[in-house]
Scaffold this motif. Structure first.
Motif, mmCIF file in Angstrom:
data_model
loop_
_atom_site.group_PDB
_atom_site.id
_atom_site.type_symbol
_atom_site.label_atom_id
_atom_site.label_comp_id
_atom_site.label_asym_id
_atom_site.label_seq_id
_atom_site.Cartn_x
_atom_site.Cartn_y
_atom_site.Cartn_z
ATOM 1 N N CYS A 66 44.882 26.127 88.627
ATOM 2 C CA CYS A 66 45.507 25.856 89.927
ATOM 3 C C CYS A 66 46.602 24.801 89.804
ATOM 4 N N ILE A 67 46.344 23.770 89.024
ATOM 5 C CA ILE A 67 47.347 22.717 88.826
ATOM 6 C C ILE A 67 48.548 23.270 88.076
ATOM 7 N N LYS A 68 48.287 24.079 87.062
ATOM 8 C CA LYS A 68 49.367 24.680 86.275
ATOM 9 C C LYS A 68 50.219 25.600 87.138
ATOM 10 N N LYS A 69 49.541 26.379 88.005
ATOM 11 C CA LYS A 69 50.239 27.308 88.889
ATOM 12 C C LYS A 69 50.961 26.570 90.014
ATOM 13 N N SER B 129 43.182 30.796 99.279
ATOM 14 C CA SER B 129 41.779 31.052 99.614
ATOM 15 C C SER B 129 41.227 32.190 98.755
ATOM 16 N N ASN B 130 42.065 33.163 98.421
ATOM 17 C CA ASN B 130 41.642 34.254 97.551
ATOM 18 C C ASN B 130 41.326 33.724 96.154
ATOM 19 N N GLY B 131 42.179 32.856 95.630
ATOM 20 C CA GLY B 131 41.945 32.256 94.317
ATOM 21 C C GLY B 131 40.702 31.384 94.308
ATOM 22 N N LEU B 132 40.479 30.667 95.402
ATOM 23 C CA LEU B 132 39.292 29.827 95.512
ATOM 24 C C LEU B 132 38.026 30.679 95.536
ATOM 25 N N GLU B 133 38.081 31.790 96.257
ATOM 26 C CA GLU B 133 36.931 32.687 96.324
ATOM 27 C C GLU B 133 36.622 33.278 94.946
#
Length: 146
Positions: A52-55, A60-64
């Motif tokens: 996530c930091i790199k991106k 919310s989709n990524g968190l799920e």
């Protein structure tokens, strides 16, 4: 009886968790499942945080997806650890002694069971049993050194 404690700092309260399943075999198995499952879930959490930091963004989709991956990995590695700890404890009870051979036999049995659950290839099951026994024995020898 499995028990764990956690303390974040000197000023924070200490959290103790104890689970009694009624039998030492179950207690050891659940303890192994919880400890290694938590480690596996934490590993995934750190990896996903890095991505996530790199991106540079969080959705919310990524968190799920990250939470599902944490649960899946935690359950998988927790189950493997629970089987291994239970097998090693069982070997100790059957053999009546506590030594490196219990780790070797428990690791081999765990490697074979996990491999059999994932594939039907007999040769791979044998190879995974050998690897499981070797890894568990090496870990036991390293514990003797420290």
């Amino acid at each position: 009886m499995p028990s764990s404690s956690f303390s974040g700092s000197v000023s924070s309260p200490k959290v103790d968790v104890a689970i009694d399943m009624g039998h030492p075999l179950l207690n050891h198995t659940v303890d192994g499942f919880l400890k290694i499952g938590a480690v596996a879930a934490s590993r995934v959490a750190v990896e996903e945080t890095y991505h996530c930091i790199k991106k540079g963004s969080v959705s919310s989709n990524g968190l799920e997806k990250s939470l599902k991956k944490m649960c899946k990995e935690g359950a998988y590695w927790g189950a493997v650890a629970g089987v291994y700890v239970g097998m090693e404890y069982g070997m100790e009870r059957v053999r009546g002694t506590r030594d490196w051979k219990n780790a070797m036999l428990g690791g081999a049995a765990t490697g074979a069971l996990v491999s059999a659950a994932c594939s039907n290839n007999g040769e791979k099951i044998v190879i995974d049993a050998i690897a499981g026994g070797a890894i568990a024995t090496a870990a036991e020898f390293i514990n003797y050194l420290t």
